[in-house]
Each structure stands twice: as structure tokens, then as C-alpha cells.
Write an enzyme that holds these catalytic residues in place. Structure first.
Site, PDB file in Angstrom:
ATOM      1  N   LYS A  84       3.020  -2.815 -38.418  1.00 19.42           N
ATOM      2  CA  LYS A  84       3.354  -1.956 -37.273  1.00 19.42           C
ATOM      3  C   LYS A  84       3.634  -0.552 -37.768  1.00 19.42           C
ATOM      4  O   LYS A  84       4.278  -0.365 -38.793  1.00 19.42           O
ATOM      5  CB  LYS A  84       4.594  -2.497 -36.571  1.00 19.42           C
ATOM      6  CG  LYS A  84       4.382  -3.868 -35.958  1.00 19.42           C
ATOM      7  CD  LYS A  84       5.321  -4.035 -34.781  1.00 19.42           C
ATOM      8  CE  LYS A  84       5.300  -5.459 -34.285  1.00 19.42           C
ATOM      9  NZ  LYS A  84       6.359  -6.250 -34.892  1.00 19.42           N
ATOM     10  N   LYS A 130      10.252  -2.859 -48.806  1.00 26.71           N
ATOM     11  CA  LYS A 130      10.645  -1.915 -47.751  1.00 26.71           C
ATOM     12  C   LYS A 130      11.651  -0.882 -48.223  1.00 26.71           C
ATOM     13  O   LYS A 130      11.776   0.172 -47.609  1.00 26.71           O
ATOM     14  CB  LYS A 130      11.230  -2.682 -46.552  1.00 26.71           C
ATOM     15  CG  LYS A 130      10.180  -3.404 -45.751  1.00 26.71           C
ATOM     16  CD  LYS A 130      10.687  -3.758 -44.379  1.00 26.71           C
ATOM     17  CE  LYS A 130       9.575  -4.307 -43.527  1.00 26.71           C
ATOM     18  NZ  LYS A 130      10.035  -4.757 -42.218  1.00 26.71           N
ATOM     19  N   LYS A 161      -1.048  -5.247 -46.255  1.00 24.27           N
ATOM     20  CA  LYS A 161      -1.163  -5.992 -44.984  1.00 24.27           C
ATOM     21  C   LYS A 161      -1.117  -5.029 -43.799  1.00 24.27           C
ATOM     22  O   LYS A 161      -0.486  -3.966 -43.883  1.00 24.27           O
ATOM     23  CB  LYS A 161      -0.062  -7.057 -44.884  1.00 24.27           C
ATOM     24  CG  LYS A 161       1.293  -6.504 -44.624  1.00 24.27           C
ATOM     25  CD  LYS A 161       2.274  -7.565 -44.179  1.00 24.27           C
ATOM     26  CE  LYS A 161       3.542  -6.805 -43.821  1.00 24.27           C
ATOM     27  NZ  LYS A 161       4.619  -7.444 -43.288  1.00 24.27           N
TER      28      LYS A 161
HETATM   29  P1  AMP Z   1       6.699  -8.764 -37.154  1.00 19.88           P
HETATM   30  O1  AMP Z   1       5.808  -7.788 -36.510  1.00 19.88           O
HETATM   31  O2  AMP Z   1       7.017  -8.372 -38.562  1.00 19.88           O
HETATM   32  O3  AMP Z   1       7.879  -9.114 -36.346  1.00 19.88           O
HETATM   33  O4  AMP Z   1       5.846 -10.097 -37.295  1.00 19.88           O
HETATM   34  C1  AMP Z   1       5.669 -11.052 -36.272  1.00 19.88           C
HETATM   35  C2  AMP Z   1       4.783 -12.164 -36.785  1.00 19.88           C
HETATM   36  O5  AMP Z   1       3.495 -11.668 -37.138  1.00 19.88           O
HETATM   37  C3  AMP Z   1       5.328 -12.826 -38.072  1.00 19.88           C
HETATM   38  O6  AMP Z   1       5.090 -14.226 -38.013  1.00 19.88           O
HETATM   39  C4  AMP Z   1       4.518 -12.188 -39.157  1.00 19.88           C
HETATM   40  O7  AMP Z   1       4.404 -12.998 -40.315  1.00 19.88           O
HETATM   41  C5  AMP Z   1       3.169 -12.014 -38.481  1.00 19.88           C
HETATM   42  N1  AMP Z   1       2.412 -10.900 -39.077  1.00 19.88           N
HETATM   43  C6  AMP Z   1       2.800  -9.602 -39.174  1.00 19.88           C
HETATM   44  N2  AMP Z   1       1.856  -8.866 -39.796  1.00 19.88           N
HETATM   45  C7  AMP Z   1       0.843  -9.717 -40.103  1.00 19.88           C
HETATM   46  C8  AMP Z   1      -0.424  -9.547 -40.747  1.00 19.88           C
HETATM   47  N3  AMP Z   1      -0.838  -8.375 -41.190  1.00 19.88           N
HETATM   48  N4  AMP Z   1      -1.209 -10.644 -40.887  1.00 19.88           N
HETATM   49  C9  AMP Z   1      -0.808 -11.855 -40.414  1.00 19.88           C
HETATM   50  N5  AMP Z   1       0.365 -12.068 -39.811  1.00 19.88           N
HETATM   51  C10 AMP Z   1       1.195 -11.023 -39.646  1.00 19.88           C
END
Ligand code: AMP
Ligand code: TRP
Length: 322
Positions: free
Chosen positions: A196, A111, A193
Site C-alpha cells: 500500500k 519497516k 512485494k
Molecule cells: P495489509 O494490507 O498489510 O493489511 O495486508 C492484508 C492482507 O493482504 C494480509 O494477509 C497480507 O499478507 C496480504 N498481502 C499484502 N500485500 C500482499 C502482496 N503483495 N502479495 C500477497 N499478499 C499480500
């Protein structure tokens, strides 16, 4: 019952990576555990946020978790900044975390790459706050996508280090990753991956037409063979999404599309995604209109506050503060 804790950032649009890698698993195992799910707004501000949008996104994220099936009778849902013990314990844990451990975190490296002066100390220190989230509640299990396992590993190391100095204060948690789904990739850039704010995501609130368009233009390859082959990133990712939404197994899917091309497969894929996401979108709109979100978040904070404050008090006492 074992204790589950997990979190999600209220920044950007919640996407099918979040859903398949984390939220769906939280929903499906709600009856088996004591669950706490947290909207981690303090983590969101590690990069700059528009205050008005952040406030809205916190409610939207809560509404979406409820729409996906988080049941506020079975699971606690709350906002991280409502419980000040998270920030306070994060500071304390900072003082027990060697710089070298933090410098190993690959998410920070990714990041911060090329950002130099724009990167905040908060972004670097993000995993200490995440450790505080987890360790405040004697968490056993942390269900997350693959990108978060290194952070949970760090929380374990910090807990063990603290315990080795002061005795058994923190429970040592374990990450649980649901496979397949642990790493859903971008539609346009399947080597990265899905994340957001990326242009190659499918948001849970996307319209059916948008979903169809995005899937139709997803990157594949020129083989035109529909097989689960992890060396072919684009089609493999789409097949994984198909597998998770349809509930069919890999063999059944390959058989179903043996005589078909990518265009037909993509059409079918769009429909299985739309069929699952449409009710979530409808439920989200109902929940939003009901005015219940604020009450649920308040109730959630009231439930976890005494637990968090008790643990923080124990920690402060044991290290000689106050
Ligand atoms: P975040 O949006 O970073 O707060 O992620 C929330 C949850 O979603 C966390 O457990 C992440 O590991 C999971 N997550 C985020 N992006 C992905 C993705 N592309 N594939 C699978 N899990 C994800
Ligand atoms: N860092 C996690 C993410 O970006 C979110 C998070 C914050 C979290 N605190 C947590 C996940 C505690 C699990 C447990 O996805």
C-alpha cells in the site's frame, strides 16, 4: 466448523496483492468455515495517519471487502477499535512475550530501517496486537499472505507459552497461505512485494485506463520469452497475476503466448485484470451509496463483542487481575 480470523489494514489503497494473497481466498472459502474478518484500524495507527482519511479508509476497506464478495450473512465483518478487548488482551500478551521473540520480527526490521526516532513503540509491538486479534476468538485458521506468516507463528508461540503456564486457555492457530498469490510483487520493482502506498501497485479501485498504463510500463527483461521462471522476477510476477485472474494453468498460458512478445502479453494481461476488477468497482459504488456499510460494521461488532469479552474475562481471571 473451523474458525477463521483474518485482518486487513485500512491504510492506503487496497491492491491486487491484498486481493490475490488474502481477500480472494477469504471469499472463496466462506462456506467452509466460521469466518471473522477485521478491519485493523489500531494496526493502521502504528504509523501516522490523517484522522479524516483514516475514517474514510475504514469504510472504504469494508465496502471493498463486501464488493469482493464477503457476504455479511456468512462472515462477520467488524472494525478492530470497536472492540476494546483487542487492546486490552494485547497489553496482557505483551507481558508474556519475551523481547527476543519480538526483536526477531522481520517486518519490523524492514519497516523501521533508517527511520530511527520516527518509529513508534506501536510498530514494534504490532505483532502482540495481532496475536490478541487471533487468540480472542479461538481461531483455528489464519489465511494471510506470506509476509504475515511470521506474525502468526509468534501468535502460536505466545498461545503455547501462556497455556504452558495456565492450562488450555488459547487455541493454537495456524497460518494458511494460498499459493500462488501469496506474494505479489511490485510492477516497477519486482524484487519488492506490492504494498500500500507504493507507486507500483494496481489498486482495486483503479480505472481501466490506469490499469492498462501501469501494466504496459511494468518492468520485465530483455529475454522476451514468456515462461514461468522464478529467476526472472518481473515477467514471473506478471505471469502469476495472469494465472490468478484468468484461471488458466501455467502450461496453457505458456502455450497461448509461445509465439508472442511482451507487448501482446501485457495487453492481454491488462484485459483479464480489468474484466475482473470492473464489477468489483461497480459493486463498491453501489454498496457505498446504499448506506449499508455502517450497519454491517455495527452488526459485526455486536456479534463478536460477547465472544471477545468472554475470552478476555477468562484470561483476566486466570492471571489474577481485578
Ligand atoms: P495489509 O494490507 O498489510 O493489511 O495486508 C492484508 C492482507 O493482504 C494480509 O494477509 C497480507 O499478507 C496480504 N498481502 C499484502 N500485500 C500482499 C502482496 N503483495 N502479495 C500477497 N499478499 C499480500
Ligand atoms: N498484520 C496484518 C497485515 O498487515 C493484518 C492483521 C492484523 C491480521 N491482525 C490480524 C491478519 C490477525 C490476520 C490475523 O496484513
Amino acid at each position: 466448523m473451523k474458525k477463521v480470523f483474518s485482518g486487513i489494514k485500512p491504510s492506503g489503497d487496497i491492491h491486487i496483492g491484498n486481493y490475490l494473497g488474502a481477500i480472494k481466498g477469504w471469499v472463496d472459502s466462506q462456506d467452509d468455515f466460521d469466518n471473522i474478518f477485521c478491519i485493523v484500524d489500531l494496526h493502521a495507527i502504528t504509523v501516522q495517519q490523517d484522522p479524516k482519511i483514516l475514517k474514510e479508509k475504514i469504510r472504504e476497506t469494508a465496502g471493498l471487502l463486501l464488493a469482493c464478495g464477503i457476504d455479511s450473512e456468512k462472515s462477520v465483518l467488524f472494525v478492530q477499535s470497536h472492540i476494546s478487548a483487542h487492546s486490552e488482551l494485547a497489553w496482557i500478551l505483551n507481558c508474556f512475550t519475551p523481547m527476543g521473540w519480538m526483536q526477531r520480527m522481520t517486518q519490523f526490521k524492514e519497516k523501521s530501517e533508517g527511520q530511527k526516532d520516527k518509529v513508534s513503540v506501536g510498530l514494534f509491538d504490532y505483532p502482540a496486537l495481532m496475536s490478541a486479534d487471533i487468540l480472542l476468538y479461538d481461531t483455528d485458521i489464519v489465511p494471510v499472505g506470506e509476509d504475515q506468516t511470521q506474525h502468526v507463528e509468534l501468535a502460536r508461540d505466545i498461545a503455547k507459552r501462556f497455556n504452558s503456564i495456565y492450562g488450555q486457555v488459547f487455541n493454537v492457530p495456524k497460518a494458511v497461505v494460498t499459493k500462488p498469490g501469496a506474494r505479489i510483487m511490485g510492477l516497477q520493482k519486482p524484487e519488492n512485494k506490492m504494498s500500500k502506498g507504493g507507486s507500483d501497485t494496481i489498486g482495486l479501485l483503479d480505472s481501466a485506463d490506469d490499469i492498462r498504463k501501469k501494466i504496459a510500463s511494468a518492468v520485465t527483461d530483455s529475454d522476451n520469452e514468456i515462461k514461468f521462471d522464478s529467476n526472472r522476477a518481473g515477467i514471473y510476477n506478471l505471469l502469476t497475476i495472469y494465472e490468478l485472474f484468468s484461471g488458466l494453468d501455467q502450461g496453457e498460458i505458456e502455450k497461448k503466448f509461445a509465439e508472442k512478445g511482451y507487448a501482446d502479453f501485457k495487453k492481454d494481461l491488462a484485459e483479464v485484470v480489468v474484466v475482473d476488477l470492473e464489477p468489483i468497482r461497480e459493486k463498491y459504488n453501489d454498496i457505498k451509496e446504499s448506506g449499508e456499510i455502517e450497519k454491517i460494521l455495527e452488526k459485526g461488532a455486536d456479534k463478536v463483542r460477547p465472544i471477545a469479552e468472554k475470552k478476555l474475562k477468562e484470561v483476566k481471571n486466570i492471571i489474577g487481575l481485578g
